[in-house]
Design a protein around this motif. Structure first.
Motif, short mmCIF file in Angstrom:
data_model
loop_
_atom_site.label_atom_id
_atom_site.label_comp_id
_atom_site.label_asym_id
_atom_site.label_seq_id
_atom_site.Cartn_x
_atom_site.Cartn_y
_atom_site.Cartn_z
N UNK A 47 0.83 -1.21 0.00
CA UNK A 47 0.00 0.00 0.00
C UNK A 47 0.86 1.26 0.00
N UNK A 48 0.25 2.37 -0.36
CA UNK A 48 0.89 3.68 -0.29
C UNK A 48 0.58 4.30 1.07
N UNK A 49 1.22 5.40 1.47
CA UNK A 49 0.88 6.05 2.75
C UNK A 49 -0.57 6.54 2.74
N UNK A 50 -1.25 6.40 3.88
CA UNK A 50 -2.65 6.78 4.00
C UNK A 50 -2.78 7.89 5.04
N UNK A 51 -3.47 8.98 4.70
CA UNK A 51 -3.71 10.09 5.62
C UNK A 51 -5.09 9.92 6.24
N UNK A 52 -5.14 9.92 7.58
CA UNK A 52 -6.39 9.73 8.33
C UNK A 52 -6.52 10.81 9.40
N UNK A 53 -7.75 11.00 9.89
CA UNK A 53 -7.97 11.90 11.02
C UNK A 53 -7.30 11.31 12.26
N UNK A 54 -6.79 12.17 13.13
CA UNK A 54 -6.15 11.70 14.34
C UNK A 54 -7.17 11.11 15.31
N UNK A 55 -8.38 11.66 15.34
CA UNK A 55 -9.43 11.16 16.22
C UNK A 55 -10.31 10.17 15.46
N UNK A 56 -10.22 8.90 15.82
CA UNK A 56 -10.98 7.87 15.11
C UNK A 56 -12.48 8.05 15.30
N UNK A 57 -12.92 8.41 16.49
CA UNK A 57 -14.36 8.55 16.76
C UNK A 57 -14.94 9.71 15.97
N UNK A 58 -14.25 10.83 15.91
CA UNK A 58 -14.75 11.98 15.15
C UNK A 58 -14.77 11.67 13.66
N UNK A 59 -13.81 10.91 13.19
CA UNK A 59 -13.77 10.53 11.77
C UNK A 59 -14.95 9.64 11.43
N UNK A 60 -15.28 8.70 12.30
CA UNK A 60 -16.40 7.79 12.04
C UNK A 60 -17.72 8.56 11.98
N UNK A 61 -17.86 9.60 12.79
CA UNK A 61 -19.09 10.40 12.78
C UNK A 61 -19.23 11.18 11.48
N UNK A 62 -18.12 11.48 10.81
CA UNK A 62 -18.17 12.24 9.56
C UNK A 62 -18.30 11.36 8.33
N UNK A 63 -18.21 10.05 8.48
CA UNK A 63 -18.32 9.16 7.32
C UNK A 63 -19.64 9.41 6.61
N UNK A 64 -19.65 9.31 5.30
CA UNK A 64 -20.91 9.49 4.57
C UNK A 64 -21.93 8.43 4.98
#
Length: 71
Positions: A47-64
């Motif tokens: 895989x290539x490098x992946x950029x993610x939100x630092x806060x997993x819970x906040x990222x899950x709430x923003x998922x479409x």
């Protein structure tokens, strides 16, 4: 008399430039764009490098959210 790096009292402070270029990042899961609060997972053999939100819970709430069909 004006001093460098001070604002003019008649016009106010100079506007800050919009973030652009390499400091602006985008989460590959939720699509959030910003400058702070990101982590980069390193590249592996497959895989290539992946950029993610630092806060997993906040990222899950923003998922479409999927649209539910009413039958």
């Amino acid at each position: 008399m004006t001093i460098a790096s001070h604002s003019n009292p008649l016009t106010g402070p100079q506007p800050a430039g919009a973030a652009s270029g390499p400091e602006l990042q985008r989460c590959e899961q939720c699509g959030r764009v910003g400058v702070r609060g990101f982590r980069v997972l390193p590249a592996t053999e497959y895989t290539k490098p992946i950029t993610l939100c630092a806060s997993k819970a906040a990222c899950r709430k923003r998922w479409p959210k999927p649209h539910h069909e009413i039958a």
